[in-house]
Motif scaffolding. Structure first.
Motif, mmCIF file in Angstrom:
data_model
loop_
_atom_site.group_PDB
_atom_site.id
_atom_site.type_symbol
_atom_site.label_atom_id
_atom_site.label_comp_id
_atom_site.label_asym_id
_atom_site.label_seq_id
_atom_site.Cartn_x
_atom_site.Cartn_y
_atom_site.Cartn_z
ATOM 1 N N GLU A 96 70.469 46.146 14.950
ATOM 2 C CA GLU A 96 69.042 45.910 14.712
ATOM 3 C C GLU A 96 68.326 47.233 14.392
ATOM 4 O O GLU A 96 67.521 47.298 13.474
ATOM 5 C CB GLU A 96 68.433 45.231 15.948
ATOM 6 C CG GLU A 96 67.004 44.761 15.805
ATOM 7 C CD GLU A 96 66.802 43.618 14.810
ATOM 8 O OE1 GLU A 96 67.796 42.969 14.406
ATOM 9 O OE2 GLU A 96 65.644 43.396 14.416
ATOM 10 N N TRP A 97 68.651 48.270 15.154
ATOM 11 C CA TRP A 97 68.004 49.566 14.895
ATOM 12 C C TRP A 97 68.442 50.132 13.548
ATOM 13 O O TRP A 97 67.640 50.779 12.864
ATOM 14 C CB TRP A 97 68.293 50.562 16.022
ATOM 15 C CG TRP A 97 67.321 50.405 17.157
ATOM 16 C CD1 TRP A 97 67.424 49.544 18.201
ATOM 17 C CD2 TRP A 97 66.088 51.119 17.361
ATOM 18 N NE1 TRP A 97 66.338 49.660 19.043
ATOM 19 C CE2 TRP A 97 65.500 50.625 18.560
ATOM 20 C CE3 TRP A 97 65.418 52.124 16.667
ATOM 21 C CZ2 TRP A 97 64.286 51.097 19.057
ATOM 22 C CZ3 TRP A 97 64.199 52.594 17.163
ATOM 23 C CH2 TRP A 97 63.647 52.085 18.345
ATOM 24 N N ALA A 98 69.705 49.885 13.160
ATOM 25 C CA ALA A 98 70.148 50.364 11.847
ATOM 26 C C ALA A 98 69.352 49.655 10.751
ATOM 27 O O ALA A 98 68.899 50.280 9.786
ATOM 28 C CB ALA A 98 71.647 50.108 11.676
ATOM 29 N N VAL A 99 69.144 48.354 10.942
ATOM 30 C CA VAL A 99 68.382 47.588 9.943
ATOM 31 C C VAL A 99 66.940 48.095 9.886
ATOM 32 O O VAL A 99 66.425 48.417 8.817
ATOM 33 C CB VAL A 99 68.405 46.073 10.279
ATOM 34 C CG1 VAL A 99 67.413 45.316 9.401
ATOM 35 C CG2 VAL A 99 69.804 45.505 10.106
ATOM 36 N N ILE A 100 66.304 48.193 11.055
ATOM 37 C CA ILE A 100 64.889 48.558 11.018
ATOM 38 C C ILE A 100 64.690 50.013 10.584
ATOM 39 O O ILE A 100 63.758 50.309 9.864
ATOM 40 C CB ILE A 100 64.136 48.225 12.334
ATOM 41 C CG1 ILE A 100 64.692 48.955 13.539
ATOM 42 C CG2 ILE A 100 64.115 46.744 12.593
ATOM 43 C CD1 ILE A 100 64.043 48.531 14.860
ATOM 44 N N SER A 101 65.593 50.899 10.985
ATOM 45 C CA SER A 101 65.449 52.292 10.529
ATOM 46 C C SER A 101 65.632 52.356 9.023
ATOM 47 O O SER A 101 64.886 53.050 8.333
ATOM 48 C CB SER A 101 66.493 53.215 11.155
ATOM 49 O OG SER A 101 66.558 53.023 12.507
ATOM 50 N N GLY A 102 66.640 51.653 8.516
ATOM 51 C CA GLY A 102 66.903 51.667 7.081
ATOM 52 C C GLY A 102 65.709 51.138 6.305
ATOM 53 O O GLY A 102 65.339 51.646 5.256
#
Ligand SMILES: Cc1ncc(C[n+]2csc(CCOP(=O)(O)OP(=O)(O)O)c2C)c(N)n1
Ligand code: SF4
Ligand code: SF4
Ligand code: SF4
Ligand SMILES: [Mg+2]
Lengths: 303, 103
Positions: free
Chosen positions: A287-293
């Motif tokens: 989830e953090w990878a998605v939102i950071s991206g």
């Protein structure tokens, strides 16, 4: 930014019957301190309605309306239309609803109100289940949480809720709403600042606020704020805001604390072990990878 | 402290005919306290308190009174959750078992 010393002393929510340590109580009273006496309030069936309006008591000191469970957004639109027709100035049309009343049954009504562009402030206090009716799961109940409709069981190996929490913030971002944010009672200054921004937004605004519930989550009442902090520090709750077409992550822990440090504080997660902690940690990282991206284009990443 | 006061003279309707009719009722109406909910009572040591406002902000019940010279607790509406004591940065609030000492 809101200077807490400037907040009015007057309590516009007082004498309610929420359980001791209920974060929703803190959330509602602080919001009203920012929006002030000139607030028209609507709330649907929820803990908040039940604990504030038990005849003959009325714990809110502002005009308020109990909306049908699914209808908070539509009711706010009607109130905003009345404010406009009456040419009233300097009024906040405020809705405060639970996670069930917002992300499940009330979703089309709030979506419609936001799409119409009405000047409303919609707050979802998220205690991660239908608490008022006895802890049933909602689409914002996190993975692994035991509720009465997602029970955990030794014999059957049931792990509680099997689906991951829906990202309500991104649903609002997808509306290209003028202002929306997530917040938590773990960071009161951040929360108050976001309420002030939402109040001043000329159009719809939306706040999604993490609100730990001692009764439904199973922890001692004194630890409400600490549990909220652990959620943020373990990366299971994020603080972000969307305005002018851009998302800002307001806080990124230098290093996440292990999710078990959050999960082990609550009875609803007590049946989980290393295997489920791993699933939750992996989902958090995804989830953090998605939102950071999506939200932190290169260059802004190392803020 | 600015808050609604308890209306002690409120009379419950004696019959269905005395029930209020229509969808509207007054706001800010309280007829009873919540004091009986408490098992532990927060006791604030004004000498240690630095008036940081933290307890006032986070109390779910708004029961911290900051209007006087020293901060005080509204025991009529404090439910004894203990959040204020747990979070106070200067440890100025301690929780005492209700009934242990009667003031
Ligand atoms: C149409 C309709 N369905 C069901 C209910 C029963 N009901 C009242 S409150 C509630 C749960 C509310 O959950 P949530 O919105 O998360 O608020 P919380 O109680 O957790 O604060 C339900 C199911 C209702 N009042 N109306
Ligand atoms: S059940 Fe949870 S959300 Fe509802 S009043 Fe109690 S602590 Fe608050
Ligand atoms: S949190 Fe502690 S130091 Fe701060 S105002 Fe309250 S009692 Fe005083
Ligand atoms: S014990 Fe709880 S209700 Fe009482 S003053 Fe402290 S925070 Fe408020
Ligand atoms: Mg809920």
């Amino acid at each position: 930014m809101v200077n807490v010393r400037d907040l009015p002393e007057r309590e516009l929510l007082y004498g309610h019957k929420a359980c001791p340590g209920c974060a929703a109580g803190t959330v509602a009273r602080l919001i009203l301190k920012v929006t002030g006496e000139r607030t028209f309030l609507a709330y649907p069936a929820s803990c908040l309605s039940t604990v504030t309006s038990i005849y003959p008591q009325m714990a809110f000191a502002v005009p308020s309306f109990t909306a049908p469970f699914a209808a908070t957004g539509a009711v706010l639109s009607g109130m905003a239309a009345a404010v406009k027709a009456k040419k009233m100035q300097d009024v906040t049309v405020l809705g405060i609803a639970g996670d069930g009343g917002t992300a499940d049954i009330g979703l089309q009504a709030v979506s419609g109100a936001v799409e119409r562009g009405d000047r409303i402030l919609y707050v979802c206090y998220d205690n991660e289940a239908y608490m008022n009716t006895g802890i049933q799961r909602s689409s914002l109940t996190p993975y692994g949480a035991a509720t009465t409709t997602s029970p955990a069981g030794k014999a059957g190996g049931a792990i509680g809720e099997k689906k991951f929490k829906k990202n309500l913030f991104e649903i609002m971002v997808a509306h290209r709403i003028p202002y929306c944010a997530t917040a938590s009672v773990a960071n009161i200054a951040d929360l108050l600042g976001k309420v002030a921004k939402a109040k001043d937004t000329d159009g719809p605004s939306f706040l999604h606020i993490h609100a730990p519930c001692p009764t439904g989550w199973g922890f001692a009442a004194e630890r409400t704020m600490e549990i909220a902090r652990l959620a943020v520090e373990s990366g299971l709750w994020f603080l972000a805001e969307y305005q002018d077409g851009r998302v800002t992550l307001n806080y990124r822990p230098k290093e996440f604390i292990p999710v078990r440090e959050y999960l082990k504080t609550q009875k609803r997660f007590r049946h989980l072990g290393p295997a489920e902690w791993n699933v939750i940690e992996e989902q958090r990282d995804r989830e953090w990878a998605v939102i950071s991206g999506r939200w932190e284009p290169a260059g802004r990443e190392k803020a | 402290m600015q808050k609604p006061s308890i209306n002690h003279s409120f009379q419950y309707p004696g019959s269905i005919g005395e029930m209020p009719s229509g969808p509207c009722a007054d706001a800010g109406v309280l007829v009873e306290a919540n004091a009986g909910w408490r098992v532990f009572r927060p006791v604030l040591d004004a000498a240690k308190c630095v008036k940081c406002l933290k307890c006032w902000l986070i109390c779910p019940d708004g029961a911290i009174d900051r209007s006087g010279k020293d901060y005080a607790i509204d025991y009529a509406f404090c439910k004894g959750c203990g959040i204020c004591a747990y979070e106070c940065p200067t440890k100025s609030i301690r929780m005492e078992k209700e009934g242990d000492d009667v003031e």
